[in-house]
Design an enzyme around this catalytic site. Structure first.
Site, PDB file in Angstrom:
ATOM      1  N   SER A  21      -4.253 -10.525  20.713  1.00 49.76           N
ATOM      2  CA  SER A  21      -4.830  -9.706  21.785  1.00 49.76           C
ATOM      3  C   SER A  21      -6.069  -8.995  21.276  1.00 49.76           C
ATOM      4  O   SER A  21      -6.200  -8.736  20.076  1.00 49.76           O
ATOM      5  CB  SER A  21      -3.809  -8.655  22.228  1.00 49.76           C
ATOM      6  OG  SER A  21      -4.399  -7.669  23.048  1.00 49.76           O
ATOM      7  N   ALA A  33       1.423   1.095  18.588  1.00 53.47           N
ATOM      8  CA  ALA A  33       2.382   0.103  18.063  1.00 53.47           C
ATOM      9  C   ALA A  33       1.988  -1.311  18.504  1.00 53.47           C
ATOM     10  O   ALA A  33       2.128  -2.267  17.728  1.00 53.47           O
ATOM     11  CB  ALA A  33       3.797   0.433  18.521  1.00 53.47           C
ATOM     12  N   TYR A  34       1.505  -1.445  19.729  1.00 47.30           N
ATOM     13  CA  TYR A  34       1.061  -2.755  20.224  1.00 47.30           C
ATOM     14  C   TYR A  34      -0.084  -3.280  19.352  1.00 47.30           C
ATOM     15  O   TYR A  34      -0.063  -4.429  18.902  1.00 47.30           O
ATOM     16  CB  TYR A  34       0.606  -2.635  21.681  1.00 47.30           C
ATOM     17  CG  TYR A  34       0.070  -3.909  22.276  1.00 47.30           C
ATOM     18  CD1 TYR A  34       0.934  -4.882  22.771  1.00 47.30           C
ATOM     19  CD2 TYR A  34      -1.300  -4.141  22.360  1.00 47.30           C
ATOM     20  CE1 TYR A  34       0.439  -6.058  23.324  1.00 47.30           C
ATOM     21  CE2 TYR A  34      -1.795  -5.305  22.900  1.00 47.30           C
ATOM     22  CZ  TYR A  34      -0.918  -6.255  23.394  1.00 47.30           C
ATOM     23  OH  TYR A  34      -1.413  -7.421  23.937  1.00 47.30           O
ATOM     24  N   GLY A  35      -1.082  -2.427  19.086  1.00 50.60           N
ATOM     25  CA  GLY A  35      -2.205  -2.833  18.251  1.00 50.60           C
ATOM     26  C   GLY A  35      -1.759  -3.207  16.850  1.00 50.60           C
ATOM     27  O   GLY A  35      -2.224  -4.199  16.279  1.00 50.60           O
ATOM     28  N   LYS A  38      -0.044  -6.639  16.923  1.00 49.44           N
ATOM     29  CA  LYS A  38      -1.005  -7.724  17.113  1.00 49.44           C
ATOM     30  C   LYS A  38      -1.867  -7.927  15.862  1.00 49.44           C
ATOM     31  O   LYS A  38      -2.200  -9.056  15.518  1.00 49.44           O
ATOM     32  CB  LYS A  38      -1.883  -7.468  18.343  1.00 49.44           C
ATOM     33  CG  LYS A  38      -1.098  -7.523  19.660  1.00 49.44           C
ATOM     34  CD  LYS A  38      -0.464  -8.881  19.881  1.00 49.44           C
ATOM     35  CE  LYS A  38       0.175  -8.987  21.246  1.00 49.44           C
ATOM     36  NZ  LYS A  38       0.691 -10.328  21.520  1.00 49.44           N
TER      37      LYS A  38
END
Length: 129
Positions: A21, A33-35, A38
Site C-alpha cells: 500500500s 500499525a497499518y503503515g 505494510k
C-alpha cells in the site's frame, strides 16, 4: 510465499507479486500499525527476492494508492467527500482503477519483467512521490 516458492522451485522458477500500500511509503498518523505492517511486507518482499533469486523466483511488490473500488464507494456513502479528498492527494487528480493495478501486477508476473525482482512498484498517480 514459502509454499509458493517450494512449488515454483519444482517447476524451475516463477514470479510472485505482493500487494502492499501507499501506506508503506507515506505516514498516516491515524493508521500507524497499518503503515508498519505494510512496510514489513515490503521488507519481506525484498528479502524473498534476494533469497530466492538463485532459484529463478522473482518477487516484487505493488504499492497502490487510492483505487476506485466498491470499498471506496461504500466509504464515500458513509463519509461524503472522501473520494474528493483521496483524489486531491494525487497529482494526477484521480484514483487508479482496479484494472490499472492489475496491469502492473500482470507486467511484473510476465516474462517482460524477467530482470525485475525486489522492486516495490508504486501505482498511485505520484501520490507517494
Amino acid at each position: 510465499m514459502v509454499h509458493e516458492a517450494a512449488i515454483m522451485r519444482r517447476g524451475g522458477g516463477g514470479a510472485i507479486v505482493n500487494t502492499s500500500s501507499i501506506g508503506s511509503r507515506r505516514a498516516n498518523p491515524a493508521l500507524p500499525a497499518y503503515g508498519a505492517m505494510k512496510r514489513a511486507l515490503n521488507s519481506i518482499t525484498e528479502t524473498a527476492a534476494v533469497t530466492w533469486a538463485p532459484d529463478h523466483i522473482r518477487v516484487n511488490g505493488l504499492t497502490p494508492g487510492g483505487t476506485a473500488t466498491e470499498m471506496i464507494d461504500a466509504w464515500e456513502a458513509m463519509t461524503p467527500g472522501i473520494i474528493d479528498q483521496i483524489n486531491a492527494t494525487s497529482p494526477m487528480g484521480r484514483m487508479a482503477t482496479p484494472d490499472e493495478v492489475a496491469e502492473a501486477a500482470l507486467w511484473l508476473l510476465s516474462d517482460r519483467a524477467s530482470a525485475v525482482s525486489g522492486a516495490i512498484l508504486p501505482v498511485d498517480g505520484a501520490a507517494g512521490a
